[in-house]
Design a protein around this motif. Structure first.
Motif, PDB file in Angstrom:
ATOM      1  N   GLY A  22       0.802  -1.211   0.000  1.00 24.55           N
ATOM      2  CA  GLY A  22       0.000   0.000   0.000  1.00 24.55           C
ATOM      3  C   GLY A  22       0.836   1.261   0.000  1.00 24.55           C
ATOM      4  O   GLY A  22       0.572   2.204  -0.759  1.00 24.55           O
ATOM      5  N   MET A  23       1.881   1.299   0.838  1.00 23.52           N
ATOM      6  CA  MET A  23       2.680   2.518   0.925  1.00 23.52           C
ATOM      7  C   MET A  23       3.550   2.710  -0.308  1.00 23.52           C
ATOM      8  O   MET A  23       3.760   3.848  -0.746  1.00 23.52           O
ATOM      9  CB  MET A  23       3.533   2.509   2.195  1.00 23.52           C
ATOM     10  N   SER A  24       4.058   1.622  -0.892  1.00 24.38           N
ATOM     11  CA  SER A  24       4.827   1.767  -2.124  1.00 24.38           C
ATOM     12  C   SER A  24       3.939   2.304  -3.244  1.00 24.38           C
ATOM     13  O   SER A  24       4.326   3.227  -3.981  1.00 24.38           O
ATOM     14  CB  SER A  24       5.440   0.427  -2.539  1.00 24.38           C
ATOM     15  N   THR A  25       2.728   1.743  -3.362  1.00 26.51           N
ATOM     16  CA  THR A  25       1.792   2.232  -4.379  1.00 26.51           C
ATOM     17  C   THR A  25       1.454   3.693  -4.140  1.00 26.51           C
ATOM     18  O   THR A  25       1.519   4.531  -5.059  1.00 26.51           O
ATOM     19  CB  THR A  25       0.496   1.401  -4.351  1.00 26.51           C
ATOM     20  N   ALA A  26       1.080   4.022  -2.908  1.00 24.39           N
ATOM     21  CA  ALA A  26       0.657   5.384  -2.581  1.00 24.39           C
ATOM     22  C   ALA A  26       1.785   6.385  -2.781  1.00 24.39           C
ATOM     23  O   ALA A  26       1.578   7.486  -3.317  1.00 24.39           O
ATOM     24  CB  ALA A  26       0.155   5.427  -1.134  1.00 24.39           C
ATOM     25  N   LEU A  27       2.996   6.017  -2.371  1.00 26.81           N
ATOM     26  CA  LEU A  27       4.115   6.948  -2.489  1.00 26.81           C
ATOM     27  C   LEU A  27       4.483   7.168  -3.950  1.00 26.81           C
ATOM     28  O   LEU A  27       4.736   8.309  -4.375  1.00 26.81           O
ATOM     29  CB  LEU A  27       5.308   6.410  -1.693  1.00 26.81           C
ATOM     30  N   HIS A  28       4.503   6.101  -4.744  1.00 27.06           N
ATOM     31  CA  HIS A  28       4.785   6.281  -6.173  1.00 27.06           C
ATOM     32  C   HIS A  28       3.741   7.175  -6.841  1.00 27.06           C
ATOM     33  O   HIS A  28       4.077   8.021  -7.689  1.00 27.06           O
ATOM     34  CB  HIS A  28       4.826   4.914  -6.873  1.00 27.06           C
ATOM     35  N   LEU A  29       2.473   6.986  -6.474  1.00 25.90           N
ATOM     36  CA  LEU A  29       1.418   7.813  -7.068  1.00 25.90           C
ATOM     37  C   LEU A  29       1.511   9.260  -6.601  1.00 25.90           C
ATOM     38  O   LEU A  29       1.343  10.194  -7.392  1.00 25.90           O
ATOM     39  CB  LEU A  29       0.047   7.226  -6.722  1.00 25.90           C
ATOM     40  N   ALA A  30       1.773   9.456  -5.312  1.00 25.94           N
ATOM     41  CA  ALA A  30       1.898  10.818  -4.789  1.00 25.94           C
ATOM     42  C   ALA A  30       3.065  11.549  -5.442  1.00 25.94           C
ATOM     43  O   ALA A  30       2.993  12.766  -5.694  1.00 25.94           O
ATOM     44  CB  ALA A  30       2.076  10.777  -3.274  1.00 25.94           C
ATOM     45  N   GLU A 173       8.181   5.438   5.061  1.00 24.21           N
ATOM     46  CA  GLU A 173       7.480   5.580   3.785  1.00 24.21           C
ATOM     47  C   GLU A 173       6.161   6.314   3.974  1.00 24.21           C
ATOM     48  O   GLU A 173       5.766   7.139   3.140  1.00 24.21           O
ATOM     49  CB  GLU A 173       7.261   4.203   3.169  1.00 24.21           C
ATOM     50  N   ALA A 174       5.481   6.022   5.080  1.00 18.96           N
ATOM     51  CA  ALA A 174       4.223   6.718   5.372  1.00 18.96           C
ATOM     52  C   ALA A 174       4.460   8.211   5.576  1.00 18.96           C
ATOM     53  O   ALA A 174       3.704   9.054   5.070  1.00 18.96           O
ATOM     54  CB  ALA A 174       3.563   6.103   6.606  1.00 18.96           C
ATOM     55  N   ALA A 175       5.514   8.543   6.309  1.00 18.63           N
ATOM     56  CA  ALA A 175       5.829   9.961   6.529  1.00 18.63           C
ATOM     57  C   ALA A 175       6.196  10.649   5.218  1.00 18.63           C
ATOM     58  O   ALA A 175       5.808  11.804   4.972  1.00 18.63           O
ATOM     59  CB  ALA A 175       6.971  10.082   7.541  1.00 18.63           C
ATOM     60  N   ALA A 176       6.928   9.942   4.348  1.00 20.64           N
ATOM     61  CA  ALA A 176       7.273  10.509   3.043  1.00 20.64           C
ATOM     62  C   ALA A 176       6.017  10.766   2.217  1.00 20.64           C
ATOM     63  O   ALA A 176       5.872  11.816   1.573  1.00 20.64           O
ATOM     64  CB  ALA A 176       8.214   9.555   2.308  1.00 20.64           C
ATOM     65  N   PHE A 177       5.102   9.808   2.231  1.00 20.66           N
ATOM     66  CA  PHE A 177       3.833   9.949   1.513  1.00 20.66           C
ATOM     67  C   PHE A 177       3.048  11.160   2.022  1.00 20.66           C
ATOM     68  O   PHE A 177       2.541  11.965   1.233  1.00 20.66           O
ATOM     69  CB  PHE A 177       3.027   8.661   1.685  1.00 20.66           C
ATOM     70  N   GLU A 178       2.975  11.310   3.320  1.00 22.77           N
ATOM     71  CA  GLU A 178       2.246  12.448   3.892  1.00 22.77           C
ATOM     72  C   GLU A 178       2.941  13.773   3.568  1.00 22.77           C
ATOM     73  O   GLU A 178       2.267  14.801   3.391  1.00 22.77           O
ATOM     74  CB  GLU A 178       2.099  12.270   5.395  1.00 22.77           C
ATOM     75  N   SER A 179       4.264  13.759   3.459  1.00 26.19           N
ATOM     76  CA  SER A 179       4.982  14.994   3.119  1.00 26.19           C
ATOM     77  C   SER A 179       4.652  15.474   1.712  1.00 26.19           C
ATOM     78  O   SER A 179       4.836  16.661   1.399  1.00 26.19           O
ATOM     79  CB  SER A 179       6.498  14.774   3.252  1.00 26.19           C
TER      80      SER A 179
END
Length: 408
Positions: A22-30, A173-179
């Motif tokens: 989930g976080m890899s998908t979300a971070l790549h999309l973000a 990874e979650a923190a990176a996604f939120e950033s």
């Protein structure tokens, strides 16, 4: 602690599950400018992503020669090209977003008998034929410089492997996604996914309407999509962690601070933590049963590897579920036009989940060639239905474990 979802919201993509997939998908999309919402039923990294052995192990649970033999040269070539990408994605995330997860280089596949060593000797040219470098075969004498144990007859060193703190990686990874503007709701289990031109994911107190949904719950779908759950079974693996060891003991156990996994079907894996503990895992319970005493499952093999640790204090012990597929290959696919899923890494989830996140994000962005390779692999239901699939799988594992013990 992130708040639970308590309203009806909209996004470009809704990701179900805040583990590695989930976080890899979300971070790549973000990173590509999409508005992404992640729903997590418990806490970030609650499942296998926070509880795994913390090792970068390249390729899949079935290697690329198996894939080519059973599914054709095109599938073998394409999946061979992707087989070593997950580790590179992890390293990029760690470097780019300054994730503090004690990342260290070097992974070793240790052979317990001559048959396993022959398989490692074949693995090296196989991987090199798909562009993977940094591999070294080690005989028994050379291996002593890496592992302070007489248990093995040789090994394959993968210098592009490595180890890290698994929960800190996914939290980073979650923190990176939120950033990048992403939103994560914890304690928000999805209770339904409605197909349509716009998909709707409902939780107990809210909903997300999105152009696309990514189902990334893996072994923790809890009845959300039954037809996905029939294609794989949850399995438990156990881990113990010793008290902090002296530097002298650490140097004797793992002189170069690499991580190790053996080549048995029911394999052992271990490494040193950032604070000098030995983290030792292994064993499998089928159907995700919680063993009464994790130590009783793990300690005999740990002491077989390192007899000098007899009497060492175990500070922590835990179990967690991974998802096993019948063919031991990951399952990526699509339900309807806009619901994607990835699951069933069969023990190779650390790297493969990060690859899956990139493949899924590319497919959502309209670049589906690599996704189609995965989706083209057959996805079989486990035989025996709900009643017999667990004992049948355990029987098969018993057979392969017996072969390991006999060295045949």
């Amino acid at each position: 602690m992130r708040l639970p979802l308590q309203e009806n919201v909209k996004a470009d993509i809704c990701v179900i599950g805040a583990g590695y997939t989930g976080m890899s998908t979300a971070l790549h999309l973000a990173e590509n400018g999409y508005k992404v919402i992640v729903l997590e039923g418990s806490r970030i990294g609650f499942g296998a992503s926070g509880r795994n052995g913390g090792q970068i192990v390249n390729s899949y649970s079935r290697d690329v020669d198996f894939i080519e033999k059973h599914y054709g040269k095109h599938a073998g070539a394409e999946m061979g090209e992707m087989a070593f990408e997950g580790g590179r994605i992890i390293r990029r995330f760690v470097e780019q977003y300054d994730i503090k997860c004690d990342l260290k280089p070097g992974g070793i596949f240790a052979a317990c008998n001559k048959r396993q060593l022959s398989e490692l000797e074949a693995k090296k040219p196989l991987w090199e034929s798909h562009g993977h470098t940094g591999l070294e075969l080690l005989d028994k004498e050379q291996l002593k410089s890496y592992v302070g144990s007489d248990r093995y007859v040789g090994a394959l060193l993968d210098n592009t492997g490595g180890h890290f703190h698994p929960l800190n990686l996914v939290l980073g990874e979650a923190a990176a996604f939120e950033s990048l503007g992403g939103t994560i709701y914890e304690s928000s289990p999805a209770i339904s996914v409605q197909e349509g031109a716009m998909a709707v994911v409902k939780t107990e107190f809210g909903s997300v309407t999105a152009d696309y949904v990514v189902v990334a719950g893996n072994a923790y779908l809890n009845g959300l999509i039954p037809k996905l759950e029939s294609r794989a079974i949850p399995c438990g693996t156990q881990v113990v962690t010793t008290e902090p060891l002296s530097e002298e003991v650490q140097k004797r156990l793992l002189p170069k601070d690499n991580c190790i996994e053996d080549c048995n079907y029911l394999l052992d894996y271990y490494r040193l933590s950032g604070d000098g503990r030995l983290i030792y895992g292994g064993g499998v319970t089928y159907g995700a049963r919680e063993p009464d005493k994790i130590e009783s499952l793990i300690m005999p093999n740990m002491l077989k590897t390192y007899p000098e640790l007899k009497g060492v204090k175990i500070d922590y012990a835990w179990t967690g579920n991974f998802l096993l597929t019948l063919m031991r290959l990951p399952q990526l696919g699509r339900i309807g036009g806009n619901i994607f899923y990835a699951q069933g890494y069969s023990g190779h989830g650390v790297t493969c989940s990060h690859l899956a996140g990139k493949v899924l994000s590319d497919a959502i962005r309209g670049q589906a060639e690599r996704f189609d390779v995965f989706a083209g692999l057959p996805q079989y239901n486990f035989p025996g239905g709900r009643l017999f699939r667990i004992p049948l799988t355990a029987l098969g594992a018993w057979y392969y474990n017996l072969r390991d013990q006999l060295g045949v």
